[in-house]
Design an enzyme around this catalytic site. Sequence first.
Site, short mmCIF file in Angstrom:
data_model
loop_
_atom_site.label_atom_id
_atom_site.label_comp_id
_atom_site.label_asym_id
_atom_site.label_seq_id
_atom_site.Cartn_x
_atom_site.Cartn_y
_atom_site.Cartn_z
N ASP A 34 0.74 -1.28 0.11
CA ASP A 34 0.06 -0.10 -0.05
C ASP A 34 0.82 1.22 -0.03
O ASP A 34 0.97 2.03 -1.06
CB ASP A 34 -0.96 -0.08 1.25
CG ASP A 34 -2.01 -1.23 1.04
OD1 ASP A 34 -1.68 -2.29 0.45
OD2 ASP A 34 -2.87 -1.31 1.79
N GLU B 214 -2.15 -8.43 12.72
CA GLU B 214 -1.77 -8.12 11.38
C GLU B 214 -0.40 -7.64 11.13
O GLU B 214 0.35 -8.13 10.29
CB GLU B 214 -2.69 -7.07 11.07
CG GLU B 214 -2.55 -6.77 9.48
CD GLU B 214 -3.62 -5.69 9.28
OE1 GLU B 214 -4.05 -4.93 10.05
OE2 GLU B 214 -3.77 -5.40 7.89
C1 6A9 Z 1 -10.74 -1.92 3.67
C2 6A9 Z 1 -12.07 -2.18 5.59
C3 6A9 Z 1 -14.59 -3.37 7.94
C4 6A9 Z 1 -3.91 -4.64 3.45
O1 6A9 Z 1 -4.63 -8.71 4.26
C5 6A9 Z 1 -5.51 -8.18 3.18
C6 6A9 Z 1 -4.98 -6.66 2.83
C7 6A9 Z 1 -3.58 -6.92 2.17
O2 6A9 Z 1 -3.65 -7.68 0.94
C8 6A9 Z 1 -2.66 -5.84 1.83
O3 6A9 Z 1 -1.41 -6.21 1.35
N1 6A9 Z 1 -4.76 -5.81 3.75
C9 6A9 Z 1 -2.62 -4.96 2.95
O4 6A9 Z 1 -1.82 -3.79 2.78
C10 6A9 Z 1 -6.11 -5.44 4.34
C11 6A9 Z 1 -7.04 -4.70 3.35
C12 6A9 Z 1 -8.15 -4.31 4.00
C13 6A9 Z 1 -8.98 -3.51 2.81
C14 6A9 Z 1 -10.44 -3.15 3.15
C15 6A9 Z 1 -12.09 -1.59 4.16
C16 6A9 Z 1 -13.51 -2.08 6.10
O5 6A9 Z 1 -13.78 -3.28 6.73
#
Ligand code: 6A9
Length: 780
Positions: free
Chosen positions: A514, A747
């Site tokens: 990100d 996480e």
């Molecule tokens: C946002 C949230 C109530 C961010 O683990 C999943 C991803 C990864 O693939 C990515 O590399 N996470 C990492 O930078 C989480 C992404 C969540 C996005 C959704 C909305 C509302 O939920």
Amino acid sequence: TRGLLFDESQKPRVITPFPAPKLMDLSMFQGDHKESLYWGTYRPHVYFGVRARTPQSLVAGLMWLGVKDEMYVMRHFCENSDDLSTFGWREHNGRDFGRQELVENDMILETSFVKSKEDSLGYGGDWAVRIDVKDKGLNDGAKRSAHLFFYLADEGGNVLNLGHDNLDFQKSSLLVSGSREDVGDWQIHLKSQNQLETHYSGFKTPHIYNLSDLVQQNLALQARKFGRLQLSDTSEDSSNIYIFQISGKLPFTIDIPFVSGIKGESSNVEKRLSSLSGLPLSDLLKKKHREFDTKFEECFNLSEKHDSETLGVGKTAIANMLGGIGYFYGQSKIYVPKSAQPESQNNFLLYWPAELYTAVPSRPFFPRGFLWDEGFHQLLIWRWDFRITLDIVGHWLDLLNIDGWIPREQILGAEALSKVPEEFVVQYPSNGNPPTLFLVIRDLIDAIRMEKFTASERDEVLSFLERASVRLDAWFQWFNTSQTGKEIGSYFWHGRDNTTSRELNPKTLSSGLDDYPRASHPSEDERHVDLRCWMYLAADCMHSITEFLGIEDKLSKEDYNSTAKLLSNFNLLNQMHYDSDHGAYFDFGNHTEKVKLIWKEVIQENGQLSRQLVRKTYGKPKLKLVPHVGYVSFFPFMSRIIPPDSPILEKQLDLISNRSIFWSDYGLVSLAKTSSMYMKRNTEHDAPYWRGPIWMNMNYMILSSLHHYSKVDGPYSEKSRAIYTELRSNLIRNVVRNYYQTGYIWEQYDQVKGTGKGTRLFTGWSALTLLIMSEDYPIF
Ligand code: 6A9
């Protein structure tokens, strides 16, 4: 142009499936395999739920009344804000058994799920749920009561029949029964030795995702009318949902057996029910528990190396990853501008209706499929049950469209949608995500080479790869055409915003990292070193597949061997990405370090003044290497492109182990402490995410290369070994410590204190800690 947007039948290409046989139609996924995975705890977004792998299933689930600030609150969907002191699967085999623990204040709920094929007659077998409610024993004087709500809902709208009117459990234990095409006549019963009060309420609604609202409204109305906390004991005509309230003093245990395929007297219903409740159920659960332990030991070989606390974390990591596997059905929304679809009011088109069986990063916060997360999940899962891995990877590859693209985030069905804010739903067909599925495919090929599979298992994997190869080839080609840079062998993540006036550094969501800093001014001149290395992995893997299966002629014209050679050419890599001043690998692009966020007064539409944080560039951006040491810099190291005797390898080892740069006592930080963007916010509202905190997937990759360089001959093998050993124990120690302090795996972990951050119960790639414990790394 029309030619690019539409296929031959004038259907928009982005929503046209890839024209090749589906993996899920392979015979290996039919028959016993399919039936054995029919029922499961495939609803990871709820605290406890059961469903079948079919679009419109019979679903079961649990709610209970928790207490917050002296008020009752309904627990149903997993929420971080519920603040349970801990929850998650402690044991789960991904197939027919799991045991979960949920702790709310001084109440401990234990939910067990088990399937039985023994005397069953219905498709997918019988199953049972046991719910144990205990008091932590903190206030033994006042005996507390608990209110549980167990529901059954038929998504297909089939009518359910209440067992008997006043739920007299002396007479019969039948809760509800019904009939479905898939499993025939079915019944579900409630058995308990304890004094319990039961009430019910039946509803007719196609929307099962707001069940908790239905229950809460019903309870609130009863409370207002009669001053009591109990469901109404009424049901709507043709109800397809029944909710049963079960209240009792702690402790108590209830058993809920499900039997199907019932055809008259000969169906042995009584016998089947008693074998799935009471003592026989206890025995079955004990047996499954022992089998889980044995299999855990066989797969990961840990018991001699680690203490029991560490083993406990390892078990909950694999258990919650397997127990978190979900089945989803629905249609993604894909961005297509209104201008390209004259008849629509929307900026999206619907993907074809699709099933997805997948693990999820985090049950409370991201209970859905994420493409690049999944490759990491499968590194763990195939070692436990490679057929589950093939089934999951197969589902993902069947999501490929005719252009060779797979949407990154899968938000399928109403329940999944209800967890995601509108603005995050639409997927952009210009955006990729690291092709990590190649990581697991490479692992599987290595496992074949090292003869870890039996002959028939090997054949299964090979037939899977054969059918998968066409799709993998198209997937590779999608990257290799849409994400290329100006120079041969260069790539960049397309889709960065070069008009932003708010972000300190325009994000690169598609990379998965990100807000990791890239060139300050996105342009066509960019080269991203991480993507180049992912492309090397993919090309190398494709080369192995084609060589292994002898199918070069069936695929595209790509000569994977020479592509892989080109991308692993050390000199070329160095020319494009190596900075000898820093001794590090960097992105290249239009960049200046002189960018800042500053407060600015702006006039809003309503004429009022407000203060906003806006981006200001002081320097003139120039084409150059982007000087931020961090995870991206170590991709060539992760990819093992650096020769073992190269002084550049020594430089990498020095950077990794340097406490003022990359090293912490809890793992390697995502961005160097010396970087100008270390722990900097990206906008007023975006806290640093990949700008300091410690992430397990990247640590696993780097650790695995340290392990590799410690094994190959060369002047730096000892140095590699020393760093490897220390990093490994830092990572394990910190995750274990945090687990016992907070009740969760997290996480990410804090760059200074090592404390868990982000979302909790993140048994996505943070569960790789288990492979770090068992020292299982890819060998290639
Ligand atoms: C946002 C949230 C109530 C961010 O683990 C999943 C991803 C990864 O693939 C990515 O590399 N996470 C990492 O930078 C989480 C992404 C969540 C996005 C959704 C909305 C509302 O939920």
